[in-house]
Scaffold this active site. Structure first.
Site, PDB file in Angstrom:
ATOM      1  N   GLU A 167       0.800  -1.221   0.000  1.00  0.00           N
ATOM      2  CA  GLU A 167       0.000   0.000   0.000  1.00  0.00           C
ATOM      3  C   GLU A 167       0.841   1.283   0.000  1.00  0.00           C
ATOM      4  O   GLU A 167       0.762   2.094   0.918  1.00  0.00           O
ATOM      5  CB  GLU A 167      -0.959   0.015   1.190  1.00  0.00           C
ATOM      6  CG  GLU A 167      -1.966  -1.096   1.145  1.00  0.00           C
ATOM      7  CD  GLU A 167      -3.070  -0.979   2.210  1.00  0.00           C
ATOM      8  OE1 GLU A 167      -2.972  -0.074   3.060  1.00  0.00           O
ATOM      9  OE2 GLU A 167      -3.996  -1.783   2.183  1.00  0.00           O
ATOM     10  N   GLU A 379      -5.217  -8.652   0.763  1.00  0.00           N
ATOM     11  CA  GLU A 379      -5.923  -8.371   2.018  1.00  0.00           C
ATOM     12  C   GLU A 379      -7.395  -8.148   1.725  1.00  0.00           C
ATOM     13  O   GLU A 379      -7.753  -7.524   0.724  1.00  0.00           O
ATOM     14  CB  GLU A 379      -5.403  -7.085   2.699  1.00  0.00           C
ATOM     15  CG  GLU A 379      -4.054  -7.209   3.335  1.00  0.00           C
ATOM     16  CD  GLU A 379      -3.585  -5.893   3.972  1.00  0.00           C
ATOM     17  OE1 GLU A 379      -4.437  -5.095   4.434  1.00  0.00           O
ATOM     18  OE2 GLU A 379      -2.362  -5.675   3.994  1.00  0.00           O
TER      19      GLU A 379
HETATM   20  C1  BGP Z   1      -4.338  -2.069   5.373  1.00  0.00           C
HETATM   21  C2  BGP Z   1      -2.969  -2.419   5.879  1.00  0.00           C
HETATM   22  C3  BGP Z   1      -2.962  -3.439   6.952  1.00  0.00           C
HETATM   23  C4  BGP Z   1      -4.121  -3.374   7.905  1.00  0.00           C
HETATM   24  C5  BGP Z   1      -5.441  -3.148   7.205  1.00  0.00           C
HETATM   25  C6  BGP Z   1      -6.598  -2.844   8.127  1.00  0.00           C
HETATM   26  O1  BGP Z   1      -4.343  -0.735   4.967  1.00  0.00           O
HETATM   27  O2  BGP Z   1      -2.158  -2.885   4.830  1.00  0.00           O
HETATM   28  O3  BGP Z   1      -1.720  -3.390   7.586  1.00  0.00           O
HETATM   29  O4  BGP Z   1      -3.889  -2.583   8.985  1.00  0.00           O
HETATM   30  O5  BGP Z   1      -5.361  -2.102   6.276  1.00  0.00           O
HETATM   31  O6  BGP Z   1      -6.602  -1.496   8.453  1.00  0.00           O
HETATM   32  P1  BGP Z   1      -6.837  -0.933   9.886  1.00  0.00           P
HETATM   33  O7  BGP Z   1      -5.855  -1.620  10.754  1.00  0.00           O
HETATM   34  O8  BGP Z   1      -6.619   0.525   9.780  1.00  0.00           O
HETATM   35  O9  BGP Z   1      -8.240  -1.269  10.238  1.00  0.00           O
END
Ligand code: BGP
Length: 484
Positions: A167, A379
């Site tokens: 990301e 993800e």
């Molecule tokens: C993405 C990231 C992850 C994870 C996920 C969930 O942006 O790559 O590392 O954190 O989001 O987001 P959050 O933890 O802000 O809910």
């Protein structure tokens, strides 16, 4: 009617990131990272949570991977902490760091779980930030490539899936525009675009180095893709969507896939004086690496609505919901270009993220049409409050419903011609959410810990754990049979 089916050897998996799971932040020679420092600035994270201990994956990875094996996972996506390998970001290798990841990889392979390695998931060695400002200096490129090549040499015979950057769009936006991630800069547009350009070059040179080593695996980047829908057919909103896509999606994906920036967006930035400086040599590097990536990595959580935003309209800097109190996030956008209002047709999570399974299919179709690349869903998941019952069970039907709908949408994308190699849920165990603490849970495995340190860290299987086990066991047929 024809049966919809996921491909044979489909990689069902889950993902994590070093800072969010490992803990052991000063153990075995690891150097400090930008996140180790950033979380210590008052007010930056929910209830001042840190990843100092996280969910102790560093010490409990064997237990976690055994749970993955029991669930039937085919792949585990995790990231390497650069500062474990090079405590100072460059210079001497820390053998203990390499040993840790060797053990982790071997443990996966023991159960035939394909390790999928993210090279950079945001935890920059603090030493590089101190020495030259990290991503703000061209020296980062050589250091990054050197670190990546060290990983290829050490693990390249065992690891067949590599993700260069996680990301890039998020860590740079939150790092240089909204001050929510390190280095905590606010509205620094010019630096933001130059930092991105540098990250593209680091990614591209890493891809080229990997391909030169002929290790036979696949490599790509993971993009946080939020597909946009025009508010309605009023051309002003349709153009807002086109502008949104150029500035927020294609700006990254076009460079990974084609090695060039979308023209209209580039023109817009040139007019604003914020376009990155690009040399002829850069163009050659970006274009030759673009032809060599093996997949587009997609982190998909939500879609958005695109509406024209007047010159005096909302900015990108509204408050973000980091507490789980519904409705506390603000509408954001770029004045004179677009804004992203709520979608009245869709529900949201407690953290105001729009729940839209169709958006996953839409995004896959878009990538397939525009880039003709295979896709790895690196993800996808639901952040929610979970409750541990006295008998050790956790009932999370909302997570099952979310994942089921997304997997079905993905199966439809496959049916409609998209080549999907893997689907990684975020996440396998609960873990630290960067800005939202530990209360925002994503895992199939509940971890007994809250925001403060000192809890047991015991692992408990949620209902969704058994559900995912069944999905994998049937290669998704228990769900896709519904689509007949
Ligand atoms: C993405 C990231 C992850 C994870 C996920 C969930 O942006 O790559 O590392 O954190 O989001 O987001 P959050 O933890 O802000 O809910």
């Amino acid at each position: 009617m024809k049966k919809i089916q996921m491909p044979e050897n489909f990689l069902w998996g889950s993902a994590s990131a070093a800072y969010q799971v490992e803990g052991a932040y000063l153990e075995d020679g690891k150097g400090m990272t930008s996140w180790d420092s950033f979380v210590r600035i008052p007010g930056k994270t929910f209830k001042a949570t840190t990843g100092d201990v996280a969910v102790d994956h560093y010490h409990r990875f064997r237990e976690d991977i055994a749970l993955m094996a029991e669930a039937g996972l085919k792949t585990y996506r995790f990231s390497v902490a650069w500062a474990r390998i090079y405590p100072d970001g460059n210079g001497a290798v820390n053998e203990k760091g390499l040993e840790f990841y060797n053990r982790l990889i071997d443990e996966c392979l023991k159960y035939k779980i394909e390790p999928m390695v993210t090279i950079f998931h945001w935890d920059l060695p603090q030493a590089l930030a101190d020495a030259y400002g990290g991503w703000e200096d061209d020296r980062i490129i050589d250091d990054f490539v050197n670190y990546a090549v060290t990983l290829f040499r050490a693990f390249g015979s065992k690891v067949k899936y590599w993700i260069t950057l996680n990301e890039q769009n998020i860590f740079t936006s939150l790092g240089w525009l909204t001050a929510q991630h390190p280095p905590g800069k606010f509205d620094d547009q010019k630096t933001f675009y130059q930092v991105n350009h540098r990250a593209f070059i680091a990614h591209a040179r890493t891809v080229l180095a990997y391909k030169e080593m002929n290790l036979g695996g696949k490599i790509g980047a993971s993009f946080a893709y939020t597909p946009g829908y025009a508010l309605n057919c009023d051309p002003v909103h349709v153009m807002a969507k086109a502008n949104y896509d150029d500035l927020k999606n294609y700006w990254w994906m076009d460079v990974y896939a084609y090695g060039r920036y979308p023209k209209a967006a580039l023109r817009y930035l040139e007019k604003n004086g914020t376009a990155p400086d690009v040399t002829d040599e850069d163009r050659i590097i970006l274009e030759s690496a673009a032809g060599k990536i093996d997949f587009m990595g997609v982190n998909y959580y939500q879609s958005c609505v695109c509406e024209y935003n007047p010159e005096d309209g909302v900015t990108p800097y509204g408050t973000m919901n980091t507490t789980g109190v519904k409705g506390s996030g603000a509408v954001v956008g770029i004045p004179g270009v677009y804004k992203n209002p709520a979608n009245p047709y869709l529900k949201t999570t407690d953290w105001d993220w729009i729940i839209d399974p169709s958006g996953l299919k839409f995004g896959c179709r878009e990538i397939t049409s525009r880039y003709a690349l295979p896709i790895i869903i690196s993800e996808n998941g639901l952040g929610a409050f979970d409750k541990l019952e006295p008998d050790g069970s956790i009932h999370d039907p909302y997570r099952i419903a979310y994942l089921k709908a997304h997997i079905l949408a993905l199966a439809e994308a496959v049916e409609e011609g998209c080549e999907i190699l893997a689907y990684c849920t975020w996440s396998f165990t609960d873990l630290l959410s960067w800005l939202n603490g530990y209360q925002k849970r994503y895992g199939f495995v509940y971890i007994d810990r809250e925001e403060e340190e000192g809890a047991s860290m015991n692992r408990y299987k949620k209902d969704s754990y058994y559900w995912y086990q069944k999905v994998i066991e049937t290669n998704g047929r228990n769900l896709t049979d519904e689509l007949r």
